[in-house]
Design a protein around this motif. Structure first.
Motif, short mmCIF file in Angstrom:
data_model
loop_
_atom_site.label_atom_id
_atom_site.label_comp_id
_atom_site.label_asym_id
_atom_site.label_seq_id
_atom_site.Cartn_x
_atom_site.Cartn_y
_atom_site.Cartn_z
N UNK A 52 67.77 100.91 100.96
CA UNK A 52 66.57 100.46 100.73
C UNK A 52 66.39 98.90 100.48
N UNK A 53 67.67 98.53 99.64
CA UNK A 53 67.63 97.07 99.58
C UNK A 53 67.89 96.32 100.66
N UNK A 54 68.67 96.90 101.54
CA UNK A 54 69.06 96.33 102.90
C UNK A 54 67.79 96.00 103.67
N UNK A 55 66.85 97.09 103.86
CA UNK A 55 65.83 97.05 104.61
C UNK A 55 64.51 96.03 104.02
N UNK A 56 64.53 96.13 102.65
CA UNK A 56 63.80 95.25 101.80
C UNK A 56 63.94 93.95 102.09
N UNK A 57 65.31 93.45 102.07
CA UNK A 57 65.68 92.14 102.37
C UNK A 57 65.47 91.69 103.58
N UNK A 58 65.31 92.64 104.72
CA UNK A 58 65.25 92.22 106.01
C UNK A 58 63.62 91.54 106.09
N UNK A 59 62.75 92.47 105.56
CA UNK A 59 61.35 92.18 105.29
C UNK A 59 61.18 90.86 104.69
N UNK A 60 61.93 90.66 103.43
CA UNK A 60 61.81 89.52 102.71
C UNK A 60 62.13 88.15 103.50
N UNK A 61 63.10 88.44 104.24
CA UNK A 61 63.40 87.14 105.24
C UNK A 61 62.82 87.02 106.38
N UNK A 62 62.15 88.13 106.92
CA UNK A 62 61.47 87.86 108.29
C UNK A 62 59.83 88.05 108.55
N UNK A 63 59.49 88.52 107.27
CA UNK A 63 57.99 89.03 107.30
C UNK A 63 57.15 87.67 107.35
N UNK A 64 56.09 87.70 108.03
CA UNK A 64 55.27 86.56 108.06
C UNK A 64 54.03 86.91 107.15
N UNK A 65 53.87 87.98 106.39
CA UNK A 65 53.07 88.16 105.69
C UNK A 65 53.28 87.90 104.03
N UNK A 66 52.63 87.10 103.33
CA UNK A 66 53.24 86.77 102.03
C UNK A 66 53.33 87.81 100.94
N UNK A 67 52.20 88.60 100.91
CA UNK A 67 52.39 89.73 100.08
C UNK A 67 53.24 90.75 100.30
N UNK A 68 53.45 91.05 101.52
CA UNK A 68 54.75 92.00 101.92
C UNK A 68 56.12 91.42 101.61
N UNK A 69 56.07 90.10 101.88
CA UNK A 69 57.43 89.61 101.26
C UNK A 69 57.78 89.46 99.80
N UNK A 70 56.51 89.27 99.06
CA UNK A 70 56.50 89.30 97.86
C UNK A 70 56.80 90.51 97.03
N UNK A 71 56.24 91.57 97.69
CA UNK A 71 56.49 93.06 97.07
C UNK A 71 57.99 93.49 97.73
N UNK A 72 58.55 92.76 98.66
CA UNK A 72 59.88 93.16 99.13
C UNK A 72 60.55 92.66 97.98
N UNK A 73 60.49 91.59 97.57
CA UNK A 73 61.41 90.76 96.70
C UNK A 73 61.10 91.74 95.36
N UNK A 74 60.20 92.06 95.08
CA UNK A 74 60.00 92.86 93.79
C UNK A 74 60.60 94.05 93.71
N UNK A 75 60.71 94.79 94.82
CA UNK A 75 61.36 96.01 95.01
C UNK A 75 63.04 95.77 95.01
N UNK A 76 63.29 94.83 95.44
CA UNK A 76 64.80 94.21 95.43
C UNK A 76 65.30 93.84 94.15
N UNK A 77 64.31 93.35 93.11
CA UNK A 77 64.55 92.99 92.03
C UNK A 77 64.83 94.39 91.09
N UNK A 78 63.88 95.39 91.31
CA UNK A 78 63.88 96.52 90.71
C UNK A 78 65.60 97.36 91.05
#
Length: 556
Positions: A48-74
């Protein structure tokens, strides 16, 4: 000795009470990597961390990126990497705007997670600050109560029992509508009172909370209740303490919570007979080593990622410094090649777009031409064949002694006209006043009288054949509609020349058009016909009975 034991128990229980449970925060995101990460979140947190990291580094949507980092932090927090978790949370905050209502839930979650990591790092003042900040971004009653409970636990850990008790007491009644939360607050309140005053008896409240959790099938809550009851009975009833320690270990295994298993095993080692102590110690040792290894591996993984990123950045900077001159020389050549390539691509794209646009315009033009041709043919069929046949039918019905040969001639004429229907040029109409008179009289019957005025040859002297052709079919259409719908007994047509225009006035005493002109095919064709020669047809529907129509067209 008892005070030392009580302190150890207190620390373990506090950690257990602050243990993180399944998250509620989230958004609807269509990114396939985000969806994949969410599906793996409760099954395989590394993936899950691997795929959230992909979203965080490639998504153009700021809210999607923010939530991805949030899940990675958890996930990092769950793995014991508190510093890495804080780094991810701070990265998440950079993509959020507190003025955007859609961002508030993620802001609240981020500050709540920062409070949790600060608590784990024993930075209690920072934990209180972050928990307070989380409350600013939510209006959800349950979230507000949970945040207040977290702050109460921090004050409990700081041994500021009075402040903690005041907070727990303040939210206890507010949480009564939600049994699970009520049981949690009740447990924390009674346990804190016991920590403050060992003479206080928390058993009734602890057992009440346990009953609620059993009724709600709240397994995480049961784990907490068993831990508190085991601690309370440790100095009072060893058998009862051992009973609840075993129940805690059983449910911790079911929840797959290694921290809770270790806590339960510590209680079992302390409370069990000597014959069982060695067995529990062996289990504890293996589990502790396994958990520590797994968490160290996770921490090393996150650290390695950060190290590799930093190392790559340093090497790139050094390489840029060493090759500055060489790259400058290559730059001009690469720029020229790139310019030529871009020009070629743009020219190709422009050519493709121009060709497609030209092709589309040609297709549209062809479709329009085909549609116009079909409309013209449809109009001719209606005017020449349909109205012509109706005229012949009218004459046959109103003239019993009509000559058979004459009828056949009429039908043959219609046949010839239908064969030549595709020709655009109108017939050369001579003696047009006679053509009009013959047309009008053909609709006269014993029940319908038709009066004609002003239809003389001089009137039509300067009128073009095109206008004559259109006018013949317009008048024929009006008389066909009169015959079909008006029930008129008297029809009058007056023709007059007024300066540079010719006016035709049609009047009948039929049923008229009380509801306005109806857009049927014939009426629409009539309007289109007169418009093509610069004329107009005006329906006067305000008369009490009958119908008045004025047809006017230019006569240069």
């Amino acid at each position: 000795m008892k005070k030392t034991l009580l302190l150890c128990v207190f620390i373990l229980i506090t950690m257990g009470c602050s243990k993180k449970q399944p998250r509620k925060v989230g958004i609807l995101v269509k990114d396939p990597d985000y969806i994949k990460a969410k599906s793996l979140f409760s099954k395989n947190k590394d993936s899950a961390f691997y795929y959230f990291n992909k979203v965080a580094t490639s998504s153009r949507d700021s809210l999607s990126t923010a939530f991805a980092y949030n899940y990675m932090a958890w996930i990092q927090n769950y793995a014991g990497d508190n510093f890495g978790s804080q780094e991810s949370l701070l990265a998440s905050l950079k993509f959020l705007d507190e003025r955007n209502p859609k961002h508030l839930s993620c802001l609240s979650s981020n500050y709540n997670e920062l409070g949790s990591t600060s608590f784990n790092l024993k930075n209690y003042d920072a934990a209180i600050f972050y928990y307070d900040s989380a409350r600013r971004y939510t209006n959800d009653k349950e979230d507000l109560i949970t945040n207040a409970n977290n702050i109460g636990l921090v004050y409990q850990e700081k041994r500021n029992y009075n402040r903690a008790i005041k907070i727990f007491s303040g939210i206890l009644l507010q949480s009564k509508e939600t049994p699970k939360i009520y049981a949690r607050i009740l447990t924390n309140l009674s346990y804190t009172k016991w920590l403050q005053n060992p003479a206080y008896n928390p058993e009734p409240e602890l057992r009440k909370a346990l009953s609620i959790r059993e009724a709600e099938n709240d397994e995480w809550g049961l784990n907490s209740s068993y831990a508190h009851l085991a601690d309370y009975y440790t100095s009072r009833n060893i058998s009862a303490a051992l009973f609840y320690a075993k129940k805690m270990h059983h449910i911790a295994v079911k929840l797959d919570s290694p921290d809770d298993q270790l806590e339960a095993l510590q209680k079992l080692i302390q409370l069990s007979p000597q014959t069982d102590t060695r067995r529990y110690f062996t289990i504890y040792h293996k589990l502790s080593d396994s958990l520590q290894t797994a968490r160290n591996t996770a921490k090393n993984q996150f650290a390695l990622i950060r190290y590799e990123a930093q190392k790559s950045k340093s090497e790139n900077l050094q390489l840029q410094k060493e090759n500055t001159i060489k790259r400058y020389q290559i730059f001009a050549r690469e720029l020229l090649i790139l310019g030529i390539a871009l020009f070629s691509i743009c020219a190709f794209v422009f050519a493709v777009i121009w060709f497609k646009r030209r092709k589309r315009l040609m297709e549209i033009s062809a479709r329009n031409a085909l549609r116009d041709s079909q409309l013209k043919t449809s109009k001719k069929v209606h005017d020449v064949v349909a109205n012509g046949l109706y005229r012949v039918m009218t004459e046959i019905g109103n003239r019993p002694g009509i000559d058979k040969e004459e009828v056949l001639d009429r039908i043959e004429t219609l046949y010839e006209k239908s064969r030549d229907i595709s020709y655009e040029n109108p017939n050369n109409l001579k003696n047009f006043n006679e053509v009009i008179s013959e047309l009008l009289i053909s609709f006269a019957t014993e029940d319908t009288k038709i009066l004609i005025a002003g239809n003389n040859s001089a009137l039509w002297k300067n009128v073009s054949d095109t206008i004559k052709y259109e006018l013949e079919h317009i008048l024929q259409e009006l008389l066909v509609n009169m015959k079909k719908h008006s029930q008129a007994t008297n029809v009058a047509l007056k023709f007059e020349h007024d300066k540079d225009r010719i006016n035709i006035y049609y009047t009948d005493n039929g049923v008229g058009m009380p509801n306005g002109v109806q857009e049927n095919n014939g009426i629409r064709n009539t309007g289109n016909r007169i418009a093509t020669v610069g004329g107009a047809i005006i329906f006067d529907t305000k008369v009490e009975k009958g119908l008045k129509i004025q047809i006017t067209f230019p006569n240069p």
